[in-house]
Design a protein around this motif. Structure first.
Motif, PDB file in Angstrom:
ATOM      1  N   ASP A 296       0.800  -1.230   0.000  1.00  0.00           N
ATOM      2  CA  ASP A 296       0.000   0.000   0.000  1.00  0.00           C
ATOM      3  C   ASP A 296       0.830   1.276   0.000  1.00  0.00           C
ATOM      4  OD1 ASP A 296      -2.243  -1.560   0.057  1.00  0.00           O
ATOM      5  OD2 ASP A 296      -2.531  -1.411   2.235  1.00  0.00           O
ATOM      6  N   HIS A 297       2.088   1.212   0.472  1.00  0.00           N
ATOM      7  CA  HIS A 297       2.873   2.432   0.621  1.00  0.00           C
ATOM      8  C   HIS A 297       3.934   2.603  -0.458  1.00  0.00           C
ATOM      9  CE1 HIS A 297       0.719   2.585   4.266  1.00  0.00           C
ATOM     10  NE2 HIS A 297       1.487   1.794   4.972  1.00  0.00           N
ATOM     11  N   ASP A 298       3.896   1.778  -1.501  1.00  0.00           N
ATOM     12  CA  ASP A 298       4.872   1.893  -2.573  1.00  0.00           C
ATOM     13  C   ASP A 298       4.661   3.223  -3.314  1.00  0.00           C
ATOM     14  OD1 ASP A 298       6.220   1.440  -5.241  1.00  0.00           O
ATOM     15  OD2 ASP A 298       6.628  -0.493  -4.297  1.00  0.00           O
ATOM     16  N   THR A 299       5.738   3.935  -3.575  1.00  0.00           N
ATOM     17  CA  THR A 299       5.619   5.260  -4.195  1.00  0.00           C
ATOM     18  C   THR A 299       6.052   5.273  -5.658  1.00  0.00           C
ATOM     19  OG1 THR A 299       7.863   5.877  -3.493  1.00  0.00           O
ATOM     20  CG2 THR A 299       6.043   6.421  -1.982  1.00  0.00           C
ATOM     21  N   ARG A 300       6.482   4.144  -6.208  1.00  0.00           N
ATOM     22  CA  ARG A 300       7.075   4.166  -7.544  1.00  0.00           C
ATOM     23  C   ARG A 300       6.078   4.564  -8.631  1.00  0.00           C
ATOM     24  NH1 ARG A 300       9.951  -1.638  -7.216  1.00  0.00           N
ATOM     25  NH2 ARG A 300       8.014  -1.977  -6.028  1.00  0.00           N
ATOM     26  N   ALA A 301       4.880   4.022  -8.585  1.00  0.00           N
ATOM     27  CA  ALA A 301       3.895   4.386  -9.612  1.00  0.00           C
ATOM     28  C   ALA A 301       3.526   5.859  -9.506  1.00  0.00           C
ATOM     29  CB  ALA A 301       2.646   3.514  -9.462  1.00  0.00           C
ATOM     30  N   ILE A 302       3.467   6.371  -8.277  1.00  0.00           N
ATOM     31  CA  ILE A 302       3.115   7.775  -8.074  1.00  0.00           C
ATOM     32  C   ILE A 302       4.177   8.680  -8.687  1.00  0.00           C
ATOM     33  CG2 ILE A 302       2.772   9.572  -6.350  1.00  0.00           C
ATOM     34  CD1 ILE A 302       1.681   7.426  -4.464  1.00  0.00           C
ATOM     35  N   LEU A 303       5.446   8.432  -8.367  1.00  0.00           N
ATOM     36  CA  LEU A 303       6.497   9.337  -8.847  1.00  0.00           C
ATOM     37  C   LEU A 303       6.664   9.237 -10.361  1.00  0.00           C
ATOM     38  CD1 LEU A 303       9.605   7.999  -9.502  1.00  0.00           C
ATOM     39  CD2 LEU A 303       9.347   7.382  -7.104  1.00  0.00           C
ATOM     40  N   ALA A 304       6.463   8.042 -10.925  1.00  0.00           N
ATOM     41  CA  ALA A 304       6.578   7.908 -12.376  1.00  0.00           C
ATOM     42  C   ALA A 304       5.475   8.704 -13.074  1.00  0.00           C
ATOM     43  CB  ALA A 304       6.507   6.430 -12.777  1.00  0.00           C
ATOM     44  N   GLU A 305       4.262   8.633 -12.554  1.00  0.00           N
ATOM     45  CA  GLU A 305       3.169   9.411 -13.147  1.00  0.00           C
ATOM     46  C   GLU A 305       3.396  10.907 -12.956  1.00  0.00           C
ATOM     47  OE1 GLU A 305      -1.720   9.844 -13.113  1.00  0.00           O
ATOM     48  OE2 GLU A 305      -0.756   8.377 -11.780  1.00  0.00           O
ATOM     49  N   LEU A 306       3.908  11.288 -11.786  1.00  0.00           N
ATOM     50  CA  LEU A 306       4.210  12.701 -11.551  1.00  0.00           C
ATOM     51  C   LEU A 306       5.206  13.231 -12.578  1.00  0.00           C
ATOM     52  CD1 LEU A 306       4.546  13.224  -7.690  1.00  0.00           C
ATOM     53  CD2 LEU A 306       3.218  14.637  -9.272  1.00  0.00           C
ATOM     54  N   ALA A 307       6.260  12.465 -12.814  1.00  0.00           N
ATOM     55  CA  ALA A 307       7.272  12.906 -13.780  1.00  0.00           C
ATOM     56  C   ALA A 307       6.656  13.057 -15.173  1.00  0.00           C
ATOM     57  CB  ALA A 307       8.432  11.907 -13.810  1.00  0.00           C
ATOM     58  N   ALA A 308       5.800  12.126 -15.554  1.00  0.00           N
ATOM     59  CA  ALA A 308       5.174  12.188 -16.880  1.00  0.00           C
ATOM     60  C   ALA A 308       4.248  13.393 -16.996  1.00  0.00           C
ATOM     61  CB  ALA A 308       4.410  10.895 -17.151  1.00  0.00           C
ATOM     62  N   LEU A 309       3.445  13.641 -15.970  1.00  0.00           N
ATOM     63  CA  LEU A 309       2.496  14.750 -16.031  1.00  0.00           C
ATOM     64  C   LEU A 309       3.200  16.102 -15.982  1.00  0.00           C
ATOM     65  CD1 LEU A 309      -0.399  13.431 -13.760  1.00  0.00           C
ATOM     66  CD2 LEU A 309      -0.180  13.314 -16.247  1.00  0.00           C
ATOM     67  N   ARG A 310       4.263  16.206 -15.189  1.00  0.00           N
ATOM     68  CA  ARG A 310       5.026  17.455 -15.164  1.00  0.00           C
ATOM     69  C   ARG A 310       5.661  17.728 -16.519  1.00  0.00           C
ATOM     70  NH1 ARG A 310       7.889  16.462  -9.219  1.00  0.00           N
ATOM     71  NH2 ARG A 310       6.211  17.388  -7.955  1.00  0.00           N
ATOM     72  N   ALA A 311       6.144  16.690 -17.171  1.00  0.00           N
ATOM     73  CA  ALA A 311       6.733  16.862 -18.503  1.00  0.00           C
ATOM     74  C   ALA A 311       5.676  17.334 -19.497  1.00  0.00           C
ATOM     75  CB  ALA A 311       7.363  15.550 -18.972  1.00  0.00           C
ATOM     76  N   GLU A 312       4.490  16.739 -19.445  1.00  0.00           N
ATOM     77  CA  GLU A 312       3.415  17.156 -20.353  1.00  0.00           C
ATOM     78  C   GLU A 312       3.008  18.602 -20.090  1.00  0.00           C
ATOM     79  OE1 GLU A 312      -1.227  16.112 -21.527  1.00  0.00           O
ATOM     80  OE2 GLU A 312      -0.121  14.762 -20.183  1.00  0.00           O
ATOM     81  N   ARG A 313       2.893  18.970 -18.841  1.00  0.00           N
ATOM     82  CA  ARG A 313       2.501  20.341 -18.508  1.00  0.00           C
ATOM     83  C   ARG A 313       3.537  21.342 -19.019  1.00  0.00           C
ATOM     84  NH1 ARG A 313       1.743  21.872 -12.280  1.00  0.00           N
ATOM     85  NH2 ARG A 313       3.978  21.404 -12.311  1.00  0.00           N
ATOM     86  N   ALA A 314       4.807  21.009 -18.857  1.00  0.00           N
ATOM     87  CA  ALA A 314       5.862  21.909 -19.328  1.00  0.00           C
ATOM     88  C   ALA A 314       5.761  22.122 -20.837  1.00  0.00           C
ATOM     89  CB  ALA A 314       7.233  21.342 -18.953  1.00  0.00           C
ATOM     90  N   ARG A 315       5.536  21.045 -21.581  1.00  0.00           N
ATOM     91  CA  ARG A 315       5.405  21.180 -23.045  1.00  0.00           C
ATOM     92  C   ARG A 315       4.202  22.048 -23.399  1.00  0.00           C
ATOM     93  NH1 ARG A 315       6.429  15.644 -22.694  1.00  0.00           N
ATOM     94  NH2 ARG A 315       4.266  15.128 -23.233  1.00  0.00           N
ATOM     95  N   LEU A 316       3.109  21.853 -22.682  1.00  0.00           N
ATOM     96  CA  LEU A 316       1.903  22.642 -22.924  1.00  0.00           C
ATOM     97  C   LEU A 316       2.156  24.133 -22.698  1.00  0.00           C
ATOM     98  CD1 LEU A 316      -1.147  22.567 -23.572  1.00  0.00           C
ATOM     99  CD2 LEU A 316      -1.566  22.118 -21.147  1.00  0.00           C
ATOM    100  N   LEU A 317       3.046  24.436 -21.769  1.00  0.00           N
ATOM    101  CA  LEU A 317       3.358  25.828 -21.452  1.00  0.00           C
ATOM    102  C   LEU A 317       4.510  26.379 -22.285  1.00  0.00           C
ATOM    103  CD1 LEU A 317       2.970  25.598 -17.569  1.00  0.00           C
ATOM    104  CD2 LEU A 317       1.436  26.764 -19.164  1.00  0.00           C
ATOM    105  N   GLY A 318       4.999  25.584 -23.215  1.00  0.00           N
ATOM    106  CA  GLY A 318       6.005  26.085 -24.137  1.00  0.00           C
ATOM    107  C   GLY A 318       7.442  25.801 -23.749  1.00  0.00           C
ATOM    108  N   PHE A 319       7.654  24.885 -22.799  1.00  0.00           N
ATOM    109  CA  PHE A 319       9.008  24.553 -22.361  1.00  0.00           C
ATOM    110  C   PHE A 319       9.373  23.134 -22.805  1.00  0.00           C
ATOM    111  CE2 PHE A 319       7.545  27.851 -19.544  1.00  0.00           C
ATOM    112  CZ  PHE A 319       8.649  28.661 -19.389  1.00  0.00           C
ATOM    113  N   ARG A 320      10.659  22.895 -22.954  1.00  0.00           N
ATOM    114  CA  ARG A 320      11.094  21.570 -23.384  1.00  0.00           C
ATOM    115  C   ARG A 320      10.750  20.512 -22.349  1.00  0.00           C
ATOM    116  NH1 ARG A 320      14.971  17.985 -22.391  1.00  0.00           N
ATOM    117  NH2 ARG A 320      15.712  16.650 -24.102  1.00  0.00           N
ATOM    118  N   ASP A 321      10.935  20.832 -21.079  1.00  0.00           N
ATOM    119  CA  ASP A 321      10.715  19.866 -20.013  1.00  0.00           C
ATOM    120  C   ASP A 321      10.450  20.632 -18.716  1.00  0.00           C
ATOM    121  OD1 ASP A 321      13.330  20.671 -19.037  1.00  0.00           O
ATOM    122  OD2 ASP A 321      14.182  19.323 -20.540  1.00  0.00           O
ATOM    123  N   HIS A 322      10.140  19.894 -17.669  1.00  0.00           N
ATOM    124  CA  HIS A 322       9.794  20.521 -16.405  1.00  0.00           C
ATOM    125  C   HIS A 322      10.975  21.273 -15.809  1.00  0.00           C
ATOM    126  CE1 HIS A 322       7.673  21.138 -12.624  1.00  0.00           C
ATOM    127  NE2 HIS A 322       8.690  20.610 -11.967  1.00  0.00           N
TER     128      HIS A 322
END
Length: 673
Positions: free
Chosen positions: A253-279
């Motif tokens: 229940d306390h594994d954080t790997r899926a959470i951090l992987a999704e966070l990294a992916a979503l931050r990368a997508e948000r950065a591209r949406l805002l005009g940046f190469r990456d977060h």
């Protein structure tokens, strides 16, 4: 609702939150009321038929959201320092709502139109420098938040921000739970050989607090656990080390790997949406570094000499270890032996001279008095969220300044690490004086025993108090610029400077006294302590740089983000690519318990500690050249930097203080690079 203490400003001194009246059931309705109030206030701004002025738009925006500010500061400080099931549940529920609320304001085209109109006319508005900077900052932030993105992009941006907020909250909750669950139980007191009596007492107290017999070695946030330097039982050292590095990566229940992987992916997508190469590029654009290349350049310059030093230290420690191959759980233990032999400093022997109250009053407070003329009067009549928290009223020659709180002891309801919070931010516009807090995680001794500290804990207290000074000495008009409201890679600078006073001879001589006899720490022990502090910089720098490299690696991804099962492999590749391949020197934080970047505010910004240390080391040199602990020096630092918060561009403030750009040579000398 009429009884909700958040609906109006507290009538306690300095608007200290009235914790006597605050109950868990007050938070949710206060959040709802606060968001509704601010939405109405912003609606009044954007529908005002009068042309935009600084007063009816910018100042009005700064004044908005008072209920939300009051409940947020109290709630999130509680969520970090003294949580419970109700608070954790509400934190998970409120996070996406707050993200949506922020987006509703940041992405409102009517508000952006008024701000942009003012910005275009800014030179004709007759603004003072702080107001001029605020207007520019608000427009820049609006653009960074997506004000110029099309409607489809804004819709996706709202989804991303809500999900990122939810995941960040979940990461912190999972990590706290797993850190508590990973504490190492010890039944046989003989296995604790090497620990000081105070540390054994704290372990017994930790077990008793959970209703258990025996002893419990609780975990601090970083990889390296303090007990590893002292425990003679090698299998127990290995067990403690593995408990630390396996946090968040054991499944369940306390594994954080899926959470951090999704966070990294979503931050990368948000950065591209805002005009940046990456977060990382998105973060660096609003920092003093300015670019990912500048950050990478600094890290790349520091890694080779740091690793070379760490390898030399490893060879030395292998000799000390004899026939048994040196393992990461052995490093601190053998490093302590070498330090003891070379400098005759047994860190456990220092503890009787480092009692918390004396360190605080005769060390931390004394230095602040000598530099800034501050005086501290404890207010036993003022209570906080836990009986552990103590409160002082702070004043100087001009009169009262604000309140300082200290929450020193570790407990299961508190996340690991150490930090500063502002419960009330200084602002002339709002008529507010600061209320700031430091939170630490010092093991609690059993009743009747003194709180004896390690020197690392002493340094941490001085460091966090540097943040507190940044808040207490703030002297700005607008709350947006108050205290520590500066770029992430500048915020650590004042706190790192304040660490210097922990070893300043006049200060050390006052607080480093035996808790029973009052005798000062012997001169030869002081000399060896100072000399010994320089030992082990290869390890310290390498473990820090490894964590900074991991942070940048996760946040320079553009696509093809690793899955949960690939997290450890991704880490190994990132460290190898950076030239950090020492198995005996693991990162200060592995990804699965890297709270700073996956639950805190340091995503793509963990480099800021070493970036700020360039300024810090250069400033320490200035203090030393100018006589050190002198009121004139403190006033110069206060006037140019501490009092200005974010009201001036940080590097301009630094140049005003130092008379030039910072130089890296003092940092390289300090770290043996």
């Amino acid at each position: 609702m009429s009884d909700n203490p958040f609906l109006r400003a507290s009538d306690l001194p300095y608007q200290l939150p009235d914790y006597r009246r605050i109950a868990d059931e007050h938070y949710a309705p206060a959040f709802d009321a606060g968001m509704a109030e601010q939405r109405a206030e912003v609606e009044a701004i954007v529908t005002n038929p009068e042309p935009a002025t600084f007063e009816n738009t910018v100042a009005a925006l700064e004044r908005s959201g008072r209920i939300l500010d009051r409940v947020s500061t109290v709630f999130f400080s509680r969520a970090s320092a003294h949580t419970n099931a109700a608070i954790e549940a509400l934190q998970a529920e409120i996070a996406p709502k707050l993200a949506a609320h922020r987006d509703a304001i940041a992405l409102d085209p009517r508000l952006f139109a008024r701000l942009r109109d003012l910005h275009e006319r800014r030179d004709a508005l007759g603004l003072d420098p702080e107001a001029h900077r605020l207007l520019e900052k608000l427009v820049d932030e609006a653009v960074r938040d997506g004000a110029e993105v099309d409607e489809a992009g804004k819709s996706r941006l709202r989804e991303l921000n809500a999900r990122i907020s939810t995941l960040s909250t979940a990461f912190g909750s999972h990590l706290l739970a797993d850190t508590n669950a990973s504490a190492v139980a010890v039944d046989d007191p003989a296995r604790l050989d090497g620990l000081s009596s105070g540390a054994v007492s704290a372990a017994a107290g930790a077990a008793a607090a959970r209703g258990r017999d025996g002893y419990l070695l609780t975990l601090v946030l970083p990889t390296s656990q303090p007990a590893l330097a002292s425990l003679t039982d090698r299998p127990l050292r290995e067990e403690l080390f593995r408990a630390s590095v396996e946090r968040g990566a054991r499944g369940g229940d306390h594994d954080t790997r899926a959470i951090l992987a999704e966070l990294a992916a979503l931050r990368a997508e948000r950065a591209r949406l805002l005009g940046f190469r990456d977060h990382a590029s998105y973060v660096a654009a609003d920092s003093t570094a300015g670019s990912v290349d500048a950050v990478r350049g600094l890290l790349a310059d520091l890694v080779p000499p740091a690793v070379a030093n760490a390898k030399a230290e490893a060879a030395e420690l292998q000799e000390a270890a004899g026939d048994e191959p040196l393992q990461p759980w052995d490093w601190s233990f053998h490093a302590e032996r070498v330090r003891r032999e070379r400098f005759s400093v047994d860190t456990a022997a220092l503890r009787p001279y480092l009692e918390l109250d004396r360190v605080l009053h005769d060390g931390v407070f004394h230095a602040a008095g000598a530099l800034y003329g501050l005086r501290f009067a404890e207010r036993d009549d003022l209570t906080m969220y836990h009986d552990d928290v103590r409160v002082w009223e702070v004043s100087d020659d001009s009169g009262p300044l604000g309140l300082y709180g200290l929450d020193a002891y570790a407990r299961d309801s508190k996340r690991g690490g150490a930090w500063m919070n502002a419960l009330v931010s200084q602002s002339r516009l709002l008529g507010q004086r600061p209320v700031v807090m430091n939170t630490l995680n010092i093991p609690r001794p059993t009743d009747g025993e003194p709180t004896l500290m390690t020197f690392d804990e002493v340094t941490t207290l001085f460091h966090e108090f540097g943040h507190a000074l940044h808040g207490l000495l703030s002297d700005v008009t607008h709350p947006r610029f108050s205290g520590t409201s500066v770029p992430r890679d500048f915020v650590e600078f004042p706190s790192q400077v304040n660490e210097m006073w922990s070893l300043w001879p006049e200060v050390l001589a006052r607080y480093a006294r035996h808790h029973e006899t009052g005798e000062p720490m012997p001169a030869e022990l002081v000399e060896k302590l100072v000399a010994g502090r320089a030992y082990g910089e290869g390890f310290a720098t390498t473990e820090y740089l490894a964590a900074a490299v991991l942070d940048q690696a996760w946040h320079t991804l553009t696509d093809d983000v690793p899955t949960a099962d690939e997290v450890q492999d991704f880490e190994a590749r990132a460290l190898a690519d950076a030239g950090i391949t020492l198995d005996t020197v693991p990162p200060r934080y592995r990804s699965t318990y890297f709270n700073h970047v996956f639950a805190g505010g340091y995503s793509a910004g963990y480099y800021s500690y070493i970036w700020s240390e360039v300024l810090d080391a250069d400033t320490v040199e200035w203090f030393t050249e100018n006589g050190g602990l002198r009121r004139e020096n403190g006033e110069a630092f206060r006037t140019a930097l501490l009092s200005r918060g974010g009201a001036v561009e940080p590097m301009e403030a630094y140049r005003a203080f130092r008379g030039r750009d910072p130089e890296i040579a003092p940092l390289l000398a300090r770290r043996g690079l």
